[in-house]
Write a protein that holds these residues in place. Structure first.
Motif, mmCIF file in Angstrom:
data_model
loop_
_atom_site.group_PDB
_atom_site.id
_atom_site.type_symbol
_atom_site.label_atom_id
_atom_site.label_comp_id
_atom_site.label_asym_id
_atom_site.label_seq_id
_atom_site.Cartn_x
_atom_site.Cartn_y
_atom_site.Cartn_z
ATOM 1 N N SER A 171 9.085 7.443 9.510
ATOM 2 C CA SER A 171 9.311 8.815 10.002
ATOM 3 C C SER A 171 9.728 9.731 8.868
ATOM 4 C CB SER A 171 10.387 8.820 11.088
ATOM 5 O OG SER A 171 9.968 8.056 12.189
ATOM 6 N N GLN B 280 8.755 11.274 16.983
ATOM 7 C CA GLN B 280 9.129 9.978 17.556
ATOM 8 C C GLN B 280 10.044 10.167 18.763
ATOM 9 O OE1 GLN B 280 10.724 7.246 14.689
ATOM 10 N NE2 GLN B 280 11.335 5.754 16.236
ATOM 11 N N ASP C 287 3.720 10.187 15.463
ATOM 12 C CA ASP C 287 4.823 9.256 15.247
ATOM 13 C C ASP C 287 5.075 8.451 16.521
ATOM 14 O OD1 ASP C 287 6.951 7.857 14.235
ATOM 15 O OD2 ASP C 287 8.000 9.614 13.424
ATOM 16 N N GLU C 288 4.627 7.219 16.519
ATOM 17 C CA GLU C 288 4.754 6.302 17.654
ATOM 18 C C GLU C 288 4.255 6.913 18.963
ATOM 19 O OE1 GLU C 288 8.281 3.987 17.768
ATOM 20 O OE2 GLU C 288 8.464 3.910 15.586
HETATM 21 MG MG LIG Z 1 10.518 6.332 12.905
#
Ligand SMILES: [Mg+2]
Ligand SMILES: Nc1ncnc2c1ncn2[C@@H]1O[C@H](COP(=O)(O)OP(=O)(O)OP(=O)(O)O)[C@@H](O)[C@H]1O
Lengths: 258, 315
Positions: A43, A85, A177-178
């Protein structure tokens, strides 16, 4: 020529080197996955690329241009957008307005434009932003929920709304992000399809994801990060059997299918 | 000629009610400006009255020294306040939350001390402001300004610019990531808030005819904030209602004599307990009107969403 290039980029937080001498390249049109154990610095890489953090060392180039010391809004205007995230939606605003705000980069009118909001040119701009927003919502299949407040959506819907909002920026590079975190298998399958569709529309993608099936099924290339440094890079099948990668994951007791 | 006609019209109204009516108008102008800064953009300001004082003294001094037409005077007052808004906005709008609130408070107090010590403001004695140089009666001027400010605020809230301000209130990092230059937008919002406060101050100065820097202290800023919060943060009809109620209430409670402010305070507390998001917070005036008229509200997808349907607590 790669779309985005990071050269020997490091960032330190006090004594902690969160990203260490990282070289990374995102090529035009590809899906590049950035993986690694928790706390590896994935991240942080996103925050470096989008200007939220400044690198302590190294250079970041986007389309040959240094973006190290650019502000986040400037970087968005250049065509990089992202999801977070931990979800960062505009909670008290409607789904539609969230995406309209994403379309900010596609409009021009500021304060004086606002005061002339009744003029035909301004109304035309508003209409074109609105139709862009609607397109993005259709793509992520949230077009039936436009008037709901963002905070009232389910978790999976919120993740999709973040993608729609990022697409409204009209990026050439999209950072996810994810994106699959917290989704059920069916939602994950649909998300994979969506990401492929986004790639097919000509947008390059850099993605962080822990779900290995998801990563292996989707990425063109994979970069593996551990303690802020790159420990492996290559095609999915190459990375999967790389001993350093297996050790990084198993050594920390994190399950993965590599 | 038209001026004379309007003058006669205004004279028909009882002087006492006229005064309340004008005070309400001025309060609405001030509340709408602060609503943009605090309600829409989410930047808590405790120094709004400072910008009012800049407008009041600019307007008063221009009338005394130059006797310029009142319209020029009024706009100059707004611009002067906006100039100060930008000047102090640059350093302090980087702060957030409580720190910003304290900085605005500090600015207001410093300004008050400066104005109390300048010759041109007549120091602590205050300034007597002569009648404005205009054929249009002041009450009409005030309410024309109110209408213009309301129109401007509606346009702003329903624009790309206004959306950017709401995005900043909701999540500053996400707003930046969407390409919004948050610093620039916050300064612009602050400047507009200051501009309208300058207008309100200039109108106030000429209507009351006597101004003193102490009239624009912390308690005045809090009064304006009360109007915005009571009406519902971010809501234009809310600010109008909040300003009207809080200006009129002390007058209508006059029969209670010395218990007046006690009752007034208690009413405020009760309202905030039962409607924490403000009177019109979360209420769409559009939808209410449509319901009352028995028509189905048109979904507002094409242009931006309903900015009236807002109102929340200060973060
Ligand atoms: Mg992360
Ligand atoms: N602003 C910051 N200040 C101090 N330390 C930070 C900051 N941001 C990140 N870190 C640290 O940097 C390291 C990398 O964090 P990062 O969030 O990038 O990891 P990640 O790879 O995304 O992990 P995860 O898979 O859990 O999301 C962590 O040790 C984190 O605590």
């Amino acid at each position: 020529m790669p779309l985005l290039t990071m050269e020997r980029v490091s960032v330190r937080f006090g004594g902690l080197v969160a990203v260490n001498q990282l070289d990374l390249e995102v090529r035009q049109g590809e899906i590049l996955a950035l993986i690694g154990p928790n706390g590896a610095g994935k991240s942080t890489v996103f925050n470096l690329i989008t200007g939220i953090y400044r690198p302590t060392e190294g250079t970041i180039r986007f389309r040959e241009e240094m973006i190290n010391d650019k502000q986040p809004h400037d970087i968005a205007m250049r065509g990089i957008s992202r999801t977070f995230q931990t979800i960062h939606l505009f909670n008290e605003l409607s789904v539609f307005e969230n995406v309209l705000i994403g379309a900010h980069t596609q409009g021009k009118s500021g304060l004086f434009g606002a005061l002339g909001g009744f003029l035909p040119a301004k109304r035309r701009e508003e209409r074109s932003l609105a139709s862009l927003a609607r397109e993005c919502l259709e793509l992520v299949q949230l077009d039936s929920k436009t008037e709901e407040l963002a905070k009232n959506l389910s978790y999976g819907e919120q993740r999709r709304l973040e993608i729609a909002r990022a697409l409204a920026v009209k990026p050439s590079l999209l950072l996810l992000d994810e994106p699959a975190a917290g989704m059920n298998p069916q939602e994950k399958k649909e998300l994979m399809e969506l990401i492929r569709q986004i790639q097919a529309s000509g947008i390059s993608i850099l993605m962080v994801e822990h779900d290995m099936k998801f990563v292996m099924g989707l990425s063109d290339r994979i970069v593996v990060l551990d303690y802020g440094a790159k420990i492996a890079e290559g095609l999915p099948e190459e990375v999967r059997f790389n001993p350093a990668v297996i050790e990084a994951y198993l050594g920390k007791g994190v399950s993965g299918q590599c | 000629m038209i001026g004379e006609y309007l003058e006669n019209l205004v004279n028909l109204v009882d002087a006492y009610y006229l005064q309340i009516f004008v005070n309400i108008g001025i309060a609405i102008i001030l509340a709408l400006g602060l609503n943009l800064v605090t309600g829409v953009t989410g930047q808590l300001s405790l120094g709004h009255a400072a910008f009012m004082s800049i407008g009041a003294f600019t307007g008063g001094i221009l009338t005394i020294k130059l006797g310029m037409p009142f319209s020029v005077n009024l706009i100059s007052s707004g611009l002067m306040a906006a100039f100060f808004g930008v000047l102090i906005g640059f350093p302090i709008l980087r702060l957030s939350g409580d720190y910003l609130a304290i900085a605005t408070l500090g600015f207001a107090e410093i300004l008050k001390v400066i104005l109390l010590n300048l010759d041109i403001t007549n120091r602590a004695l205050g300034l007597s402001v002569p009648l404005p140089n205009t054929p249009i009666p002041l009450p009409i001027y005030v309410w024309l300004t109110v209408l213009l400010v309301i129109a401007a605020m509606i346009l702003i809230q329903n624009s790309r610019f206004g959306r950017a301000l709401r995005a900043i209130r909701e999540d500053e990092i996400a707003a930046e990531t969407m390409g919004i230059n948050t610093t620039l937008y916050k300064i612009q919002a602050f400047a507009i808030g200051a501009f309208t406060a300058g207008l309100g101050g200039c109108l106030y100065a000429h209507f009351i005819a006597y101004i003193n820097p102490s009239d624009f202290g912390f308690s005045k800023s809090v009064d304006i904030l009360n109007m915005v919060v009571l009406g519902g943060l971010g809501s234009i009809p809310g600010s109008v209602l909040g300003a009207s109620l809080l200006t009129a209430a002390p007058e209508f409670l006059r029969f209670m004599e010395r218990y007046r402010m006690l009752v007034y305070g208690a009413l405020l507390v009760f309202l905030m307990i039962f409607r924490p998001n403000g009177l019109l917070g979360g209420v769409s005036v559009r939808q209410l009107v449509c319901k009352a008229l028995g028509i189905k509200p048109r979904p507002r997808q094409s242009l931006s969403t309903d900015s009236n349907m807002e109102g929340r607590r200060v973060k």
